[in-house]
Design a protein around this motif. Structure first.
Motif, PDB file in Angstrom:
ATOM      1  N   TRP A  63     -11.584  10.164   9.713  1.00 34.75           N
ATOM      2  CA  TRP A  63     -12.570  11.069   9.129  1.00 34.75           C
ATOM      3  C   TRP A  63     -12.417  11.112   7.619  1.00 34.75           C
ATOM      4  O   TRP A  63     -13.409  10.995   6.872  1.00 34.75           O
ATOM      5  N   LEU A  64     -11.187  11.293   7.144  1.00 35.84           N
ATOM      6  CA  LEU A  64     -10.969  11.399   5.705  1.00 35.84           C
ATOM      7  C   LEU A  64     -11.286  10.089   4.994  1.00 35.84           C
ATOM      8  O   LEU A  64     -11.889  10.086   3.914  1.00 35.84           O
ATOM      9  N   ASP A  65     -10.893   8.973   5.592  1.00 33.38           N
ATOM     10  CA  ASP A  65     -11.136   7.680   4.951  1.00 33.38           C
ATOM     11  C   ASP A  65     -12.639   7.455   4.764  1.00 33.38           C
ATOM     12  O   ASP A  65     -13.082   6.997   3.696  1.00 33.38           O
ATOM     13  N   ASP A  66     -13.414   7.770   5.772  1.00 33.97           N
ATOM     14  CA  ASP A  66     -14.870   7.627   5.651  1.00 33.97           C
ATOM     15  C   ASP A  66     -15.411   8.524   4.539  1.00 33.97           C
ATOM     16  O   ASP A  66     -16.305   8.127   3.783  1.00 33.97           O
ATOM     17  N   ARG A  67     -14.868   9.719   4.438  1.00 33.62           N
ATOM     18  CA  ARG A  67     -15.337  10.674   3.417  1.00 33.62           C
ATOM     19  C   ARG A  67     -14.959  10.192   2.017  1.00 33.62           C
ATOM     20  O   ARG A  67     -15.758  10.319   1.082  1.00 33.62           O
ATOM     21  N   PHE A  68     -13.746   9.650   1.866  1.00 28.80           N
ATOM     22  CA  PHE A  68     -13.335   9.145   0.550  1.00 28.80           C
ATOM     23  C   PHE A  68     -14.250   8.005   0.102  1.00 28.80           C
ATOM     24  O   PHE A  68     -14.707   7.968  -1.042  1.00 28.80           O
ATOM     25  N   LYS A  69     -14.497   7.088   1.002  1.00 28.21           N
ATOM     26  CA  LYS A  69     -15.340   5.939   0.660  1.00 28.21           C
ATOM     27  C   LYS A  69     -16.776   6.375   0.339  1.00 28.21           C
ATOM     28  O   LYS A  69     -17.428   5.806  -0.546  1.00 28.21           O
ATOM     29  N   ALA A  70     -17.252   7.399   1.035  1.00 29.35           N
ATOM     30  CA  ALA A  70     -18.602   7.888   0.784  1.00 29.35           C
ATOM     31  C   ALA A  70     -18.743   8.498  -0.606  1.00 29.35           C
ATOM     32  O   ALA A  70     -19.855   8.571  -1.143  1.00 29.35           O
ATOM     33  N   THR A  71     -17.637   8.920  -1.199  1.00 31.73           N
ATOM     34  CA  THR A  71     -17.663   9.483  -2.550  1.00 31.73           C
ATOM     35  C   THR A  71     -17.218   8.473  -3.603  1.00 31.73           C
ATOM     36  O   THR A  71     -16.874   8.842  -4.729  1.00 31.73           O
ATOM     37  N   GLY A  72     -17.198   7.194  -3.233  1.00 27.93           N
ATOM     38  CA  GLY A  72     -16.982   6.133  -4.209  1.00 27.93           C
ATOM     39  C   GLY A  72     -15.549   5.711  -4.441  1.00 27.93           C
ATOM     40  O   GLY A  72     -15.277   4.912  -5.343  1.00 27.93           O
ATOM     41  N   HIS A  73     -14.599   6.213  -3.628  1.00 26.03           N
ATOM     42  CA  HIS A  73     -13.198   5.862  -3.816  1.00 26.03           C
ATOM     43  C   HIS A  73     -12.856   4.561  -3.080  1.00 26.03           C
ATOM     44  O   HIS A  73     -13.410   4.265  -2.022  1.00 26.03           O
ATOM     45  N   GLU A  74     -11.918   3.810  -3.651  1.00 28.66           N
ATOM     46  CA  GLU A  74     -11.487   2.541  -3.078  1.00 28.66           C
ATOM     47  C   GLU A  74     -10.000   2.612  -2.736  1.00 28.66           C
ATOM     48  O   GLU A  74      -9.209   3.176  -3.501  1.00 28.66           O
ATOM     49  N   SER A  75      -9.639   2.016  -1.617  1.00 28.13           N
ATOM     50  CA  SER A  75      -8.233   2.049  -1.203  1.00 28.13           C
ATOM     51  C   SER A  75      -7.474   0.883  -1.813  1.00 28.13           C
ATOM     52  O   SER A  75      -8.038  -0.177  -2.109  1.00 28.13           O
ATOM     53  N   LEU A  76      -6.195   1.091  -2.022  1.00 33.62           N
ATOM     54  CA  LEU A  76      -5.291   0.046  -2.479  1.00 33.62           C
ATOM     55  C   LEU A  76      -3.928   0.261  -1.833  1.00 33.62           C
ATOM     56  O   LEU A  76      -3.714   1.245  -1.124  1.00 33.62           O
ATOM     57  N   ILE A  77      -3.005  -0.652  -2.056  1.00 35.02           N
ATOM     58  CA  ILE A  77      -1.684  -0.590  -1.425  1.00 35.02           C
ATOM     59  C   ILE A  77      -0.630  -0.868  -2.489  1.00 35.02           C
ATOM     60  O   ILE A  77      -0.687  -1.909  -3.158  1.00 35.02           O
ATOM     61  N   PHE A  78       0.318   0.037  -2.626  1.00 30.43           N
ATOM     62  CA  PHE A  78       1.397  -0.106  -3.601  1.00 30.43           C
ATOM     63  C   PHE A  78       2.741  -0.233  -2.886  1.00 30.43           C
ATOM     64  O   PHE A  78       2.877   0.194  -1.736  1.00 30.43           O
ATOM     65  N   PRO A  79       3.743  -0.763  -3.562  1.00 30.80           N
ATOM     66  CA  PRO A  79       5.072  -0.888  -2.948  1.00 30.80           C
ATOM     67  C   PRO A  79       5.675   0.480  -2.622  1.00 30.80           C
ATOM     68  O   PRO A  79       5.374   1.484  -3.268  1.00 30.80           O
ATOM     69  N   THR A  80       6.558   0.472  -1.626  1.00 30.33           N
ATOM     70  CA  THR A  80       7.306   1.686  -1.289  1.00 30.33           C
ATOM     71  C   THR A  80       8.382   1.960  -2.333  1.00 30.33           C
ATOM     72  O   THR A  80       8.726   3.118  -2.585  1.00 30.33           O
ATOM     73  N   LEU A  81       8.908   0.912  -2.945  1.00 28.41           N
ATOM     74  CA  LEU A  81       9.978   1.055  -3.926  1.00 28.41           C
ATOM     75  C   LEU A  81       9.408   1.178  -5.337  1.00 28.41           C
ATOM     76  O   LEU A  81       8.498   0.436  -5.721  1.00 28.41           O
ATOM     77  N   ILE A  82       9.959   2.111  -6.109  1.00 24.51           N
ATOM     78  CA  ILE A  82       9.523   2.362  -7.473  1.00 24.51           C
ATOM     79  C   ILE A  82      10.747   2.293  -8.383  1.00 24.51           C
ATOM     80  O   ILE A  82      11.786   2.886  -8.066  1.00 24.51           O
ATOM     81  N   PRO A  83      10.688   1.584  -9.523  1.00 22.59           N
ATOM     82  CA  PRO A  83      11.830   1.556 -10.436  1.00 22.59           C
ATOM     83  C   PRO A  83      12.217   2.965 -10.889  1.00 22.59           C
ATOM     84  O   PRO A  83      11.347   3.779 -11.233  1.00 22.59           O
ATOM     85  N   MET A  84      13.505   3.248 -10.902  1.00 19.63           N
ATOM     86  CA  MET A  84      13.990   4.559 -11.301  1.00 19.63           C
ATOM     87  C   MET A  84      13.498   4.945 -12.693  1.00 19.63           C
ATOM     88  O   MET A  84      13.163   6.098 -12.959  1.00 19.63           O
ATOM     89  N   GLY A  85      13.409   3.957 -13.575  1.00 21.00           N
ATOM     90  CA  GLY A  85      12.965   4.230 -14.941  1.00 21.00           C
ATOM     91  C   GLY A  85      11.564   4.808 -15.006  1.00 21.00           C
ATOM     92  O   GLY A  85      11.235   5.565 -15.932  1.00 21.00           O
ATOM     93  N   PHE A  86      10.708   4.470 -14.037  1.00 21.31           N
ATOM     94  CA  PHE A  86       9.359   5.026 -14.019  1.00 21.31           C
ATOM     95  C   PHE A  86       9.403   6.534 -13.777  1.00 21.31           C
ATOM     96  O   PHE A  86       8.669   7.298 -14.396  1.00 21.31           O
ATOM     97  N   ILE A  87      10.261   6.949 -12.854  1.00 24.06           N
ATOM     98  CA  ILE A  87      10.338   8.362 -12.490  1.00 24.06           C
ATOM     99  C   ILE A  87      10.792   9.200 -13.689  1.00 24.06           C
ATOM    100  O   ILE A  87      10.346  10.334 -13.877  1.00 24.06           O
TER     101      ILE A  87
END
Length: 494
Positions: A63-87
């Motif tokens: 339900w939510l995915d359909d609603r997001f797309k209907a308002t112009g949002h696009e999905s993407l996929i990012f890594p689970t791991l994030i460099p500590m320096g970013f945080i």
């Protein structure tokens, strides 16, 4: 105790679920496990979501995915791991999340020069990538979101509500100006409100968080707050205006129409698997779950009632009935289990909260009728088959409306305006929300929490459905003038 009350207690004991009035925490844990939603895992603090719970989460996602797309949002996929320096680049962000971080220091036997953090949220890594993607105002807005797991250390875990790994979507958007970004924040908050009210039958209060309750690194945080059957609050969704904080930390800037260089205004927003906890604790009763029909994995269960010599025939007839219901757009399951009593099946599906049960036996088949039992009622109805099938959508809508009305009445009854701290503390202890004026001082908020274990839930928006009336008064704790132009909602929380 009345005769009917004794009957209800005996029925609850038959299910093997602790009544809510005896121990709400035990009731919740037993329902999660016995209704086959989730189980404990060998990973400390994490849960295994079973097929029934997974199907519920899939419906929520759909339900939510359909609603997001209907308002112009696009999905993407990012890594689970994030460099500590970013945080560590955004000061408030690292301070807010430092106690909850899972870190990875090795790959195999090799020590990493810089540890990774297992994703607590993705503003930092997304900001890093945006800085390479964004050049001109023509590139904006970025309207992105992803589905996945996040990891935050929890000392006291509770399935769906607080686990070290949980599931969500996280929306991230970037805009050329503050007005557009704030409009995005409000749009998503309203989508969450619509979803809770119209799909989950959950009444929620839309409002802005106080400064001490904001998301780490946000300029403003908005939430939807729901009341559970024990009177505690559950933050059921959030939407944040991040200003230019993360853009400046990660160099997310663009060239304007006037050829100036400016930093983007960003937002983030999320609903997590905690919303399943809200469904359980808002709608459940002493016999288990009551699934909101519009999100229920199984809306109708058909139970063939037959003897050994005709059971297979009744299963076949049950499948025909299920096909008629599916043609009406209804999600149906036929309980084909052999060697299990009908009483056990009835109890099992009530525990799982399936909105409607249909019983079909040989005599019913001959008479052209079925026996129908709604999860929110005590009585069975014998109806002509065509009437039961044709009226099923209206019946499911009626259950939705009943759930929403019941939950709304409960919230209104247990949300009390108060003007003195003695009454405040007493009403919180009784299991209510309290509406009170507050000075806005963080130290005063802290003293209220220390004295009562209650926190500010939010300051209702002017057009919120509940508790939005303006007013002025003195702080319920310290007596200073109120800071918000209306009463603030306080309550104990999950």
């Amino acid at each position: 105790m009345t005769k009917d009350g004794g009957k209800q207690d005996r029925k609850a004991q038959q299910y093997g679920v602790t009544p809510q009035s005896v121990d709400f925490n035990d009731w919740y844990n037993e329902v999660v496990k016995k209704a086959d939603l989730a189980d404990n895992s060998p990973v400390a603090g994490a849960m295994v979501v079973r097929p029934y719970g997974s199907a519920l989460w899939e419906n929520i996602q759909r339900w939510l995915d359909d609603r997001f797309k209907a308002t112009g949002h696009e999905s993407l996929i990012f890594p689970t791991l994030i460099p500590m320096g970013f945080i560590t680049k955004e000061a408030d962000h690292v301070e807010g999340f430092a106690p909850e971080l899972f870190t990875v220091n090795k790959i195999g036997t090799e020590e990493l020069a810089e540890p990774y953090v297992m994703r607590p949220t993705s503003e930092t890594i997304i900001g890093h990538m945006w800085s390479g993607w964004l050049n001109s105002y023509r590139d904006l807005p970025f309207l992105h979101y992803q589905w996945g797991s996040v990891f935050r250390a929890e000392l006291r875990t509770k399935a769906f509500l607080r686990t070290s790994e949980f599931f969500w979507h996280e929306g991230h958007t970037a805009h050329a100006d503050e007005s557009e970004a704030r409009g995005e924040v409000r749009q998503m908050l309203d989508i969450y409100h619509e979803f809770c009210r119209d799909v989950l039958a959950l009444p929620v209060v839309r409002g802005e968080k106080t400064a001490s309750e904001r998301f780490a690194g946000a300029v403003a945080t908005y939430s939807i707050e729901g009341m559970m059957r024990d009177g505690k609050a559950l933050q059921s969704g959030t939407s944040h205006y991040l200003g230019q904080n993360f853009s400046k930390a990660f160099d997310v800037k663009f060239q304007t129409r006037e050829q100036r260089e400016e930093f983007a205004h960003t937002t983030s927003w999320a609903i997590s698997s905690r919303i399943i906890g809200a469904i359980i604790m808002t709608h459940g009763d002493d016999f288990g779950l009551i699934m909101p029909p519009r999100i229920a994995p199984i809306q109708v269960v058909v139970i063939p009632v037959g003897r050994k010599d005709n059971f297979d025939q009744m299963v076949e007839e049950g499948e025909k009935l299920a096909a008629e219901l599916r043609a009406q757009g209804v999600r149906v399951k036929v309980d084909k289990r052999d060697g299990v009593t009908n009483g056990f099946k009835y109890n099992d599906w009530e525990l799982k909260g399936v909105p409607v049960r249909i019983e079909l036996g040989p005599r019913d088949l001959e008479s052209g009728v079925v026996v129908v039992k709604s999860r929110n009622g005590d009585e069975k109805e014998t109806l002509p088959r065509a009437e039961a099938v044709g009226g099923m959508t209206a019946r499911l809508d009626g259950i939705h409306d009943w759930l929403l009305s019941r939950a709304t009445s409960f919230m209104l009854e247990h949300t009390i305006p108060v003007d003195d701290f003695e009454t405040f503390a007493a009403k919180i202890e009784e299991g209510n929300w309290v509406r009170a004026y507050h000075c806005g001082d963080a130290d005063c908020e802290k003293s209220i929490k220390e004295a009562t274990k209650a926190t500010t839930r939010n300051v209702p928006l002017d057009d919120a459905e509940f508790f939005n009336e303006p007013g002025e008064g003195q702080c319920v704790k310290c007596g200073k003038p109120s800071a918000y132009g209306k009463r603030v909602i306080f309550g104990r929380q999950y």
